[in-house]
Design an enzyme around this catalytic site. Structure first.
Site, short mmCIF file in Angstrom:
data_model
loop_
_atom_site.label_atom_id
_atom_site.label_comp_id
_atom_site.label_asym_id
_atom_site.label_seq_id
_atom_site.Cartn_x
_atom_site.Cartn_y
_atom_site.Cartn_z
N ASN A 1 8.70 11.17 11.66
CA ASN A 1 8.32 12.11 10.47
C ASN A 1 6.80 12.17 10.41
O ASN A 1 6.18 11.07 10.69
CB ASN A 1 8.99 11.55 9.32
CG ASN A 1 8.07 10.60 8.34
OD1 ASN A 1 6.92 11.08 7.81
ND2 ASN A 1 8.33 9.22 8.64
N CYS B 1 0.07 4.36 6.58
CA CYS B 1 0.69 5.61 6.97
C CYS B 1 0.09 6.21 8.02
O CYS B 1 -1.03 6.25 8.24
CB CYS B 1 0.65 6.52 5.86
SG CYS B 1 1.27 8.07 5.97
C1 LIG Z 1 10.54 10.69 5.72
C2 LIG Z 1 9.99 9.37 5.55
C3 LIG Z 1 8.81 9.21 4.69
C4 LIG Z 1 8.28 8.06 4.30
N1 LIG Z 1 7.22 8.02 3.27
C5 LIG Z 1 6.67 6.77 3.15
C6 LIG Z 1 5.79 6.75 2.10
O1 LIG Z 1 5.38 7.60 1.24
N2 LIG Z 1 5.02 5.24 1.80
C7 LIG Z 1 5.48 4.42 2.76
O2 LIG Z 1 4.87 3.36 2.46
N3 LIG Z 1 6.16 4.52 3.46
C8 LIG Z 1 6.95 5.64 3.85
N4 LIG Z 1 8.00 5.86 4.85
C9 LIG Z 1 8.11 4.54 5.68
C10 LIG Z 1 9.60 3.75 5.27
O3 LIG Z 1 9.42 3.43 3.66
C11 LIG Z 1 9.77 2.62 6.09
O4 LIG Z 1 8.93 1.65 6.06
C12 LIG Z 1 10.05 3.00 7.47
O5 LIG Z 1 10.83 4.36 7.39
C13 LIG Z 1 11.00 1.93 8.32
O6 LIG Z 1 12.36 1.90 7.44
P1 LIG Z 1 13.59 2.68 8.09
O7 LIG Z 1 13.79 2.60 9.45
O8 LIG Z 1 14.73 1.91 7.41
O9 LIG Z 1 13.25 4.11 7.85
C14 LIG Z 1 8.52 6.89 5.16
C15 LIG Z 1 9.49 7.01 5.97
C16 LIG Z 1 10.33 8.06 6.40
C17 LIG Z 1 11.20 8.28 7.27
#
Ligand SMILES: Cc1cc2nc3c(=O)[nH]c(=O)nc-3n(C[C@H](O)[C@H](O)[C@H](O)COP(=O)(O)O)c2cc1C
Length: 313
Positions: free
Chosen positions: A68, A129
């Site tokens: 993303n 980020c």
């Molecule tokens: C579509 C999307 C948007 C995200 N937006 C943020 C965000 O605004 N702030 C943040 O700290 N992490 C953001 N993340 C990261 C997630 O919070 C998380 O740390 C990361 O996706 C790993 O976890 P997962 O594999 O379970 O998705 C985002 C992830 C995705 C997929």
């Protein structure tokens, strides 16, 4: 079984919470289940002003994950407080507010505005980020900048501050130690890993931003390794995340050293994933003869320490 976990500012009835950016501000998911069920709710990143994010395409599927490059789209901290958080106030679930910015001043403004609102239980400082040109990852890869920002945010915040670490660094332990020394109350880890996908038809990158953050099951072993390493060198709790899709993953994160577990990408595939994990945990812990969450935390390395000669005083 008692699933509760007590972390700075966050008294969780169970260790499961949605990860930032994967749950919006909760409204859509509230149509599927009662949000009171969650340990806590992490809301989408807030910045000083409204941000529209990157242009599309900004998501792409990959094997065992997704990329993303949303680019911190959000209505801005003031609108989040006036229009989004009131909806969540009908629930007793603690709110962990994700703070982002391009400059130290913006981070400080967002953190202070959220803290002063009295509506959030803790802040999650997003220094990781990968999808914005300024801020975010530059703070997340330099221990001196990360520590300076953490200290500034701690100084103006009345609620505990969790620092969300980036895996896009050569030594995540160094980052963790630096932000702990600067006063962080806890850590969140990990954010996404920078990745890329190319359309072999056009020969061009698929994402408009060219690169994006990789999340989902593909990154779980990296998250586990990083939490295992970091939890042994800091004395503050870790909210673990990265590729969680099933109850066994939750236990693995706890054993690695996480005190709570956030679920991100899996919410897109199954909006009921969080309550399903919460319901499944007691039986799983029972199966492996654990009587509390506390007992599981860091067990993967605590066992070795406890059985090592000279480790007991
Ligand atoms: C579509 C999307 C948007 C995200 N937006 C943020 C965000 O605004 N702030 C943040 O700290 N992490 C953001 N993340 C990261 C997630 O919070 C998380 O740390 C990361 O996706 C790993 O976890 P997962 O594999 O379970 O998705 C985002 C992830 C995705 C997929």
């Amino acid at each position: 079984m008692n699933l509760s976990v007590h972390l700075p500012g966050l008294s969780l009835q169970n260790p499961i919470l949605p990860a930032s950016g994967c749950f919006g501000f909760g409204r859509e998911y509230s149509q599927f289940y009662d949000l009171n069920k969650l340990g806590a709710i992490t809301i989408k990143a807030a910045t000083g002003e409204t941000r529209f994010g990157n242009t599309t395409p900004r998501v792409a599927e990959t094997s065992s994950g997704m990329l993303n490059a949303i680019g911190l789209q959000n209505p801005g901290v003031e609108k989040i407080i006036s229009d989004e958080i009131p909806f969540l106030e009908q629930y007793s679930t603690p709110i962990l507010a994700n703070v982002a910015g391009s400059t130290e001043e913006e981070y400080e403004y967002v953190a202070k505005t959220l803290s002063d609102s009295g509506k959030v239980s803790a802040l999650e400082l997003n220094i990781s980020c990968p999808n914005v040109k300024e801020g975010g990852i530059q703070f997340g890869t330099d221990p001196t900048l990360a520590a300076s920002l953490t200290k500034k945010v701690k100084d103006i915040s009345d609620v505990p501050v969790y620092v969300k670490l980036s895996p896009n660094t050569s030594d995540i332990k160094e980052m963790a130690i630096a932000v702990e020394a600067a006063g962080a109350d806890g850590l969140s880890m990990i954010n996404t890993l920078v990745g890329m996908k190319i359309d072999i038809g056009t020969g061009e990158p698929i994402l408009s931003n060219h690169t994006g953050g990789l999340s989902g099951p593909a990154i779980k072993p990296i998250a586990i390794r990083m939490i295992y390493e970091v939890s042994q060198v800091v004395n503050i709790p870790i909210i673990g995340m990265g590729g969680v899709t099933c109850k066994e993953d939750v236990l693995e994160f706890l054993l690695a050293g996480a005190s709570a577990v956030a679920v991100g990408t899996a919410n897109f595939r199954n909006p009921l994933i969080c309550p399903e994990l919460i319901d499944a945990l007691p039986e799983l812990l029972d199966q492996y003869a654990y009587s509390s969450i506390e007992e599981c935390i860091g067990r993967s390395w605590k066992n070795a320490r406890e059985s090592a000669p000279f480790s007991r005083s």
